[in-house]
Structures are given as C-alpha cells and as structure tokens.
Design a protein around this motif. Structure first.
Motif, short mmCIF file in Angstrom:
data_model
loop_
_atom_site.label_atom_id
_atom_site.label_comp_id
_atom_site.label_asym_id
_atom_site.label_seq_id
_atom_site.Cartn_x
_atom_site.Cartn_y
_atom_site.Cartn_z
N VAL A 164 0.84 -1.19 0.00
CA VAL A 164 0.00 0.00 0.00
C VAL A 164 0.87 1.25 0.00
CG1 VAL A 164 -1.83 1.27 1.20
CG2 VAL A 164 -1.75 -1.23 1.33
N GLY A 165 0.47 2.23 -0.79
CA GLY A 165 1.14 3.52 -0.79
C GLY A 165 0.13 4.64 -0.88
N HIS A 166 0.54 5.86 -0.49
CA HIS A 166 -0.36 7.00 -0.61
C HIS A 166 0.43 8.27 -0.86
CE1 HIS A 166 0.52 7.23 3.80
NE2 HIS A 166 0.56 8.53 3.53
N ALA A 167 -0.27 9.25 -1.41
CA ALA A 167 0.31 10.57 -1.67
C ALA A 167 -0.85 11.53 -1.94
CB ALA A 167 1.26 10.52 -2.86
N PRO A 168 -0.62 12.83 -1.81
CA PRO A 168 0.58 13.44 -1.24
C PRO A 168 0.57 13.34 0.28
CG PRO A 168 -1.03 15.14 -1.72
CD PRO A 168 -1.63 13.84 -2.21
N LEU A 169 1.72 13.55 0.90
CA LEU A 169 1.75 13.58 2.36
C LEU A 169 0.99 14.80 2.87
CD1 LEU A 169 5.45 12.67 3.27
CD2 LEU A 169 3.48 11.15 3.10
N SER A 170 0.23 14.61 3.93
CA SER A 170 -0.47 15.73 4.55
C SER A 170 0.54 16.63 5.25
CB SER A 170 -1.49 15.23 5.56
OG SER A 170 -0.83 14.67 6.69
N GLU A 171 0.10 17.80 5.67
CA GLU A 171 0.98 18.70 6.41
C GLU A 171 1.50 18.03 7.67
OE1 GLU A 171 -0.94 23.04 5.14
OE2 GLU A 171 -1.18 22.29 7.20
N THR A 172 0.62 17.34 8.38
CA THR A 172 1.04 16.67 9.62
C THR A 172 2.05 15.58 9.33
OG1 THR A 172 -1.18 17.11 10.51
CG2 THR A 172 0.20 15.55 11.71
N THR A 322 4.26 2.97 -3.05
CA THR A 322 4.63 4.31 -2.57
C THR A 322 5.23 5.13 -3.70
OG1 THR A 322 5.00 3.48 -0.33
CG2 THR A 322 6.06 5.56 -0.91
N LYS A 323 6.10 4.50 -4.48
CA LYS A 323 6.73 5.19 -5.62
C LYS A 323 5.67 5.61 -6.64
CE LYS A 323 10.27 4.33 -9.19
NZ LYS A 323 9.43 4.23 -10.40
N ILE A 324 4.73 4.73 -6.95
CA ILE A 324 3.68 5.06 -7.90
C ILE A 324 2.85 6.24 -7.41
CG2 ILE A 324 1.49 4.24 -8.87
CD1 ILE A 324 2.80 1.45 -9.09
N ALA A 325 2.46 6.19 -6.13
CA ALA A 325 1.63 7.27 -5.57
C ALA A 325 2.34 8.61 -5.70
CB ALA A 325 1.30 6.96 -4.11
N MET A 326 3.62 8.64 -5.38
CA MET A 326 4.37 9.90 -5.46
C MET A 326 4.49 10.39 -6.89
SD MET A 326 7.33 9.00 -2.66
CE MET A 326 8.28 10.48 -3.02
N GLU A 327 4.74 9.47 -7.83
CA GLU A 327 4.88 9.86 -9.23
C GLU A 327 3.57 10.38 -9.79
OE1 GLU A 327 6.56 6.72 -11.53
OE2 GLU A 327 8.53 6.86 -10.57
N VAL A 329 1.11 11.88 -8.20
CA VAL A 329 0.83 13.21 -7.65
C VAL A 329 1.74 14.26 -8.27
CG1 VAL A 329 1.00 14.58 -5.54
CG2 VAL A 329 -0.17 12.39 -5.50
N GLU A 330 2.99 13.89 -8.55
CA GLU A 330 3.93 14.84 -9.14
C GLU A 330 3.62 15.14 -10.60
OE1 GLU A 330 7.76 13.12 -8.57
OE2 GLU A 330 7.82 13.50 -6.41
N GLU A 331 3.11 14.14 -11.33
CA GLU A 331 2.99 14.27 -12.78
C GLU A 331 1.58 14.54 -13.28
OE1 GLU A 331 4.87 10.99 -14.74
OE2 GLU A 331 6.56 10.95 -13.32
N VAL A 332 0.58 14.24 -12.47
CA VAL A 332 -0.81 14.40 -12.91
C VAL A 332 -1.46 15.55 -12.16
CG1 VAL A 332 -3.04 13.26 -13.19
CG2 VAL A 332 -0.93 11.92 -13.40
N GLU A 333 -1.97 16.51 -12.87
CA GLU A 333 -2.65 17.64 -12.24
C GLU A 333 -4.03 17.22 -11.73
OE1 GLU A 333 -2.96 21.06 -14.67
OE2 GLU A 333 -0.79 21.25 -15.01
N GLY A 334 -4.42 17.80 -10.59
CA GLY A 334 -5.78 17.60 -10.11
C GLY A 334 -5.97 16.49 -9.10
#
Length: 401
Positions: A164-172, A322-327, A329-334
């Motif tokens: 399991v992975g998630h993104a983006p990281l919250s402020e906390t 985790t890597k997929i989630a980060m990519e 969020v970085e590459e897809v708007e919205g």
C-alpha cells in the motif's frame, strides 16, 4: 498499454486533510524497532551484493525477523555506563551453498550489522554495549524453487500478499517525518547531547497540530539538570520553527512529557537509545515503507526491511506502491488524495499483479475521467520496470522504514 489489471476509482473516504482528527507517528533510527529494521535492511543489501559478486545473481534469502533484547544502563550527568549489553539476534534464511561454492552468509551479516551500528549509533560502544548474534538457516525448498524459477525474464511473486502507498503527504505527515530527520541531520550537528532515539507523534485536531517528541539525551554531554533543560528548550524551539515551514495551522510542541525534573526522572541515556533500558525491538513493528505510521490511511502490516528485493512482495509492492503514488501526484494535475494497493498472487510474475487498485480524490474542477488515462499509464510503466526497483534497493537508494 498492456492488459495488466489496473483499476481506478474514487476514494471511499474524505481527504485526510479534511478529516477532523489525524494521527501520525515516526520512530527514529535509534528506536529499538528501527534499529532492527535498519540492521535487517543493511544485512539484506550486503547479502544481495555478495551473491551478485560471487555467483552473478541474487539468491534466496530473508533477514526480516531480526530481534533486539534490551540491555540495562546507569546513566548519570557527565557520563554513566551500560550495566548489561543490548542483545541483537539476526534471524532469517539465506542460501549458504550454490553450485559447490560456500558463501559465508553469517560473517557477511555480522559485518554489515556492526557497520550499520557504527554509522548510526555513534554513542554505542561496539566492544562493550552490544552483542550481535547471527542465526541464519537455509531457505525452504519450495520457496527457493519459486524464487529461482526458470523460463521467464521477470521473477515470480514469492507470496500472495499486498502493498500500500499513498500521496501526497499531509501537512502533519510532512512535519512528523521531517522533525525526526532534521533533528538528526541538522540540529544534532551542533547538539551532541541529542541521541538517535527520537519518536515523534503528531495529532491534528481540527486546525491545531500537537507534536509530542520523545528525545533521548546522551549523559556524557549533559553535565547537570540545567544543561538538560536547556537542551529540551532548544529542541522545542527548533521543532516549532520547523513545523511552520510546512503549515499555517497552530502548532504546539511538547518534548519529553514524562520528565519529572523535581525527582530527577528524565530521559537521559548513556548510548542515545532506549534499547539500553528495557525497551525491546523487532523488525516490522515501526514505520511503514514511507517512513511513517499513519492510522488515517490504509497500511500493510508486512515488514519491508530485510526481505529480499527480487521477488518478496512484502518489500517490492510496498516500495512500488509508494513510488507510484508519489509519481502520480507529481505528474498528474488535479490529484488531492491518492491510495495505491498492489496485490500479488504467488507464482505469478511480479510485473503482473493480481490487481493494481487505485483510489483517487480529485481537486475541484477535475473529474476521475480527466486523470484516469495518465494515472493508468504511470502505473503500467512502473510495473513494466519493477525490476529497476530491485537494483535501487540493493544500492541503498530507497529507504524501507
């Protein structure tokens, strides 16, 4: 685009940033559980590299059962002593013989463990404060067969499991992660009294974030109670300033809240870790693959550290998701919030998950259909190059805890 089973749908909850209560934790590198994670992963990388050097490929092994039995110490202002050493047991399975060649896996593991302790726990005397023991057995025949199966270019999954992975990281989440990391890497440069055992618990309640920091101080660098209190004040001020780099919410920082300075009961150590004073440790009981413990998110209970990086899904799919989630969020708007779940099926190629399941919350003005094609392509590409992740892990480029 391939025919991989990739499913994309709307996330079945509100975005984490919109939830009334959020809880986030990070156990620092000197926490007993993290010590086990770090040693297990250091041994894993060393074994993988040794296999590559000696036989040209990574053989079957796992070192994800490493355990720590706490010692006993008598810390004192100006310097105390370890009374009973910490005991670390490296447990797992490893291939010791291959095509007539003997591979000294126990010696390799012992050297890697001691090097890791030397680099990450500078106040721990390797001669007197810790015992490192190695008990690596041979792997079971059926798992070795799956591991080394011929006829395909992609390794076969060793288990039916998920990551399991998630993104983006919250402020906390950002604050909690960076509090421990920057205390070690920045603050600690000028404050040798700060030990490596730093645990950070973040609670966001509405628009207020409370950070509870447990920081072990090293007695050699703390001559008296006044010096101890000064260090605690400095930690509090540093973390407060750091937190406001990531949020405009109200932040309250609490450091070593169990201290009772009147009675002298404070978090003072000789080695910089609570492992010297009755706090045991085990691989997989601490941070997940992204370095955090996040009860507001879906998490896998698999230990990532110490597992082989070739076909062990408990490692590969947690890191890959985790890597997929980060990519994405970085590459897809919205994208406002994203969860990635990868499920394997034992004996199937690791680039062909039983399902790649992604749940998305879009920003205002975006629909799921707007982002679906781009997300699907990123997932497909990441799975196609999954074997690159193995090499990155062996090189030490990806953190597992």
């Amino acid at each position: 685009m391939t025919d991989r089973n990739i499913r994309i749908q709307s996330l079945d909850r509100g975005a984490v940033e919109d939830q009334e209560i959020e809880i986030v934790e990070r156990k620092g590198i000197g926490h007993p559980d993290s010590i086990c994670d770090g040693i297990a992963e250091a041994v894993s990388r060393a074994l993988a590299q040794a296999y590559l050097d000696r036989v040209g490929k990574v053989l079957h092994y796992n070192t994800d059962e490493t355990q720590l039995v706490a010692g006993d110490a008598a810390p004192a202002f100006g310097g105390g002593e370890v009374v009973e050493p910490i005991y670390i047991l490296i447990v797992g399975r490893a291939t010791k013989r291959y095509e007539g060649q003997e591979i000294p896996v126990d010696s390799i593991a012992l050297k890697a463990a001691r090097n890791y302790l030397r680099e990450n726990l500078p106040n721990l005397d390797l001669e007197t404060d810790v015992i490192v023991d190695v008990r690596l057995g041979e792997g079971s025949g059926d798992l070795q067969e799956v591991f080394s199966e011929d006829g395909g270019t992609v390794p076969m999954a060793n288990d039916t499991s998920f990551g399991v992975g998630h993104a983006p990281l919250s402020e906390t989440e950002q604050i909690v992660y960076n509090t421990e990391r920057r205390l070690i890497e920045d603050f600690g440069e000028d404050h040798p009294a700060l030990g490596q055992d730093i645990k950070v618990m973040g609670k966001r309640e509405g628009s207020t974030i409370d950070l509870t920091v447990a920081a072990a101080l090293v007695d050699t660098y703390v001559p008296n109670m006044e010096a101890y209190e000064a260090e605690i004040d400095a930690i509090r001020a540093y973390v407060t300033d750091l937190a406001y780099e990531y949020t405009d919410r109200e932040v309250r920082v609490h450091v070593n809240t169990a201290d009772d300075t009147a009675s002298g009961a404070i978090y003072l150590t000789t080695t910089g870790t609570s492992a010297e004073q009755g706090d045991d440790g085990s691989v997989g009981r601490g941070n997940r693959a992204n370095g955090l413990i996040t009860p507001n998110r879906s998490m896998s209970m698999e230990a990532t550290s110490g597992k082989n990086p070739v076909n062990h899904i408990g490692k590969i799919y947690n890191l890959l998701s985790t890597k997929i989630a980060m990519e994405v969020v970085e590459e897809v708007e919205g994208i406002r919030d994203l969860r990635v779940r990868l499920l394997s099926q034992i004996g199937s190629p690791i680039d062909q998950p039983h399902v790649a399941d992604l749940h998305v919350i879009t920003e205002a003005g975006y629909e799921l259909g707007d982002v679906d094609p781009e997300i699907r392509q990123i997932v497909d590409d990441a799975l196609a190059s999954v074997e690159d992740l193995t090499a990155a892990v062996i090189r030490g480029e990806l953190s597992t805890f």
